[in-house]
Write an enzyme that holds these catalytic residues in place. Structure first.
Site, PDB file in Angstrom:
ATOM      1  N   HIS A 127       0.835  -1.198   0.000  1.00 59.77           N
ATOM      2  CA  HIS A 127       0.000   0.000   0.000  1.00 59.77           C
ATOM      3  C   HIS A 127       0.876   1.257   0.000  1.00 59.77           C
ATOM      4  CE1 HIS A 127      -3.134   2.603   2.285  1.00 59.77           C
ATOM      5  NE2 HIS A 127      -3.530   2.488   1.022  1.00 59.77           N
ATOM      6  N   GLU A 142       0.755  -0.341  -4.733  1.00 64.78           N
ATOM      7  CA  GLU A 142      -0.285   0.647  -4.991  1.00 64.78           C
ATOM      8  C   GLU A 142       0.300   2.010  -4.705  1.00 64.78           C
ATOM      9  OE1 GLU A 142      -3.502   3.403  -3.417  1.00 64.78           O
ATOM     10  OE2 GLU A 142      -1.713   2.587  -2.438  1.00 64.78           O
ATOM     11  N   ASP A 198      -0.694   6.571  -5.176  1.00 63.74           N
ATOM     12  CA  ASP A 198      -1.705   7.588  -5.461  1.00 63.74           C
ATOM     13  C   ASP A 198      -1.124   8.670  -6.365  1.00 63.74           C
ATOM     14  OD1 ASP A 198      -3.726   6.703  -3.283  1.00 63.74           O
ATOM     15  OD2 ASP A 198      -1.847   6.956  -2.186  1.00 63.74           O
ATOM     16  N   HIS A 244      -0.806  11.384  -1.700  1.00 68.15           N
ATOM     17  CA  HIS A 244      -2.142  10.965  -1.299  1.00 68.15           C
ATOM     18  C   HIS A 244      -3.019  12.131  -0.871  1.00 68.15           C
ATOM     19  CE1 HIS A 244      -5.192   9.525   1.593  1.00 68.15           C
ATOM     20  NE2 HIS A 244      -5.242   8.424   0.856  1.00 68.15           N
ATOM     21  N   GLU A 259      -3.793   4.473  -8.164  1.00 69.12           N
ATOM     22  CA  GLU A 259      -5.031   5.115  -7.745  1.00 69.12           C
ATOM     23  C   GLU A 259      -5.029   6.577  -8.187  1.00 69.12           C
ATOM     24  OE1 GLU A 259      -7.737   6.461  -3.937  1.00 69.12           O
ATOM     25  OE2 GLU A 259      -6.257   4.864  -3.637  1.00 69.12           O
TER      26      GLU A 259
END
Length: 251
Positions: free
Chosen positions: A12, A39, A41, A54, A114
């Site tokens: 993450h 993952e 952002d 993020h 993301e």
């Protein structure tokens, strides 16, 4: 739409809790741990550059004020987000999307990207991300799965990069979200682990989608979710989950 590979444990925000989030250092740590996917952002700077971050502000990760959408890329790229995490990471800065993709390709990491738009620029953020992926040389691009809580951002990214699979990101499972993901042509529904049960996972699979779950940091919880049939989990502690593998229905 199945070329992402669907690794079962996904670090993450690049390296989870083991590195400053959304940094190249996190990517390197994830790879050293044996992760096959990460993952991260992506948000736009004031001048439209897609960067890995993020929050809409720098307060938490950089320990200084400033809104990401109001600052030029040059200033953001020079912002130290490593030292606030730990002095050992001093000098680690916010990376460009293209730089992170190149790093992932070199490390053999698949990417759940993301799209994290600031309020009011959902379509523009998705469009820019999609265009960057489309322009990135295919031979040097890692496997990418696009995800977002914003359907508008996902649709805009898909228009620019129709070959890249997508996942609709929601808080909790419900039939309406699943139906919307199907209508958008998504490959997966990404869900919170909260209140997730076997009926919901089965419904996702019956609709022809994969089910990825966030954020899972305890091996026993990961084991329970894999027994429910989930296809992968996002984790801040991929080291703990990877060290618990292989066990039945887990790694």
């Amino acid at each position: 739409m199945s070329g992402w590979g669907w690794p079962r444990i996904i670090a993450h925000r690049c390296g989870g809790a083991l590195a400053p989030e959304n940094t190249l250092a996190g990517l390197r740590i994830a790879a050293l741990l044996g992760c096959r996917a990460v993952e991260f952002d992506v948000m736009l700077s004031a001048d439209g550059e897609p960067l890995l971050i993020h929050d809409e502000t720098l307060d938490r990760t950089a320990g200084r004020p400033g809104r990401v959408g109001a600052l030029a890329a040059a200033e953001l790229l020079a912002t130290d987000v490593g030292r606030p995490f730990h002095p050992a990471f001093g000098g680690e800065t916010i990376p460009r999307l293209d730089t992170a993709l190149e790093c992932c390709a070199a490390l053999g990491l698949a990417v759940n990207l993301e799209i994290k738009p600031a309020a009011g620029v959902e379509q523009e953020t998705g469009r820019v991300v999609g265009r960057h992926l489309a322009a990135f040389p295919t031979s040097r691009r890692p496997a990418v799965l696009l995800s977002s809580f914003s359907a508008a951002a996902l649709d805009a990214a898909s228009s620019a990069s129709p070959d890249v699979p997508r996942a609709f990101l929601v808080g909790r499972f419900d039939a309406a979200s699943l139906a919307h993901a199907v209508r958008m042509g998504c490959a997966a529904l990404n869900l919170s682990r909260d209140d997730l049960d076997a009926v919901a996972v089965a419904a996702v699979h019956a609709a022809g989608l994969r089910c990825l779950v966030y954020t899972v940091n305890v091996p026993d919880e990961a084991r329970r979710l894999f027994l429910l049939g989930v296809d992968g989990v996002f984790s801040d502690r991929p080291d703990l989950l990877l060290s618990a593998s292989p066990t039945p229905n887990f790694g």
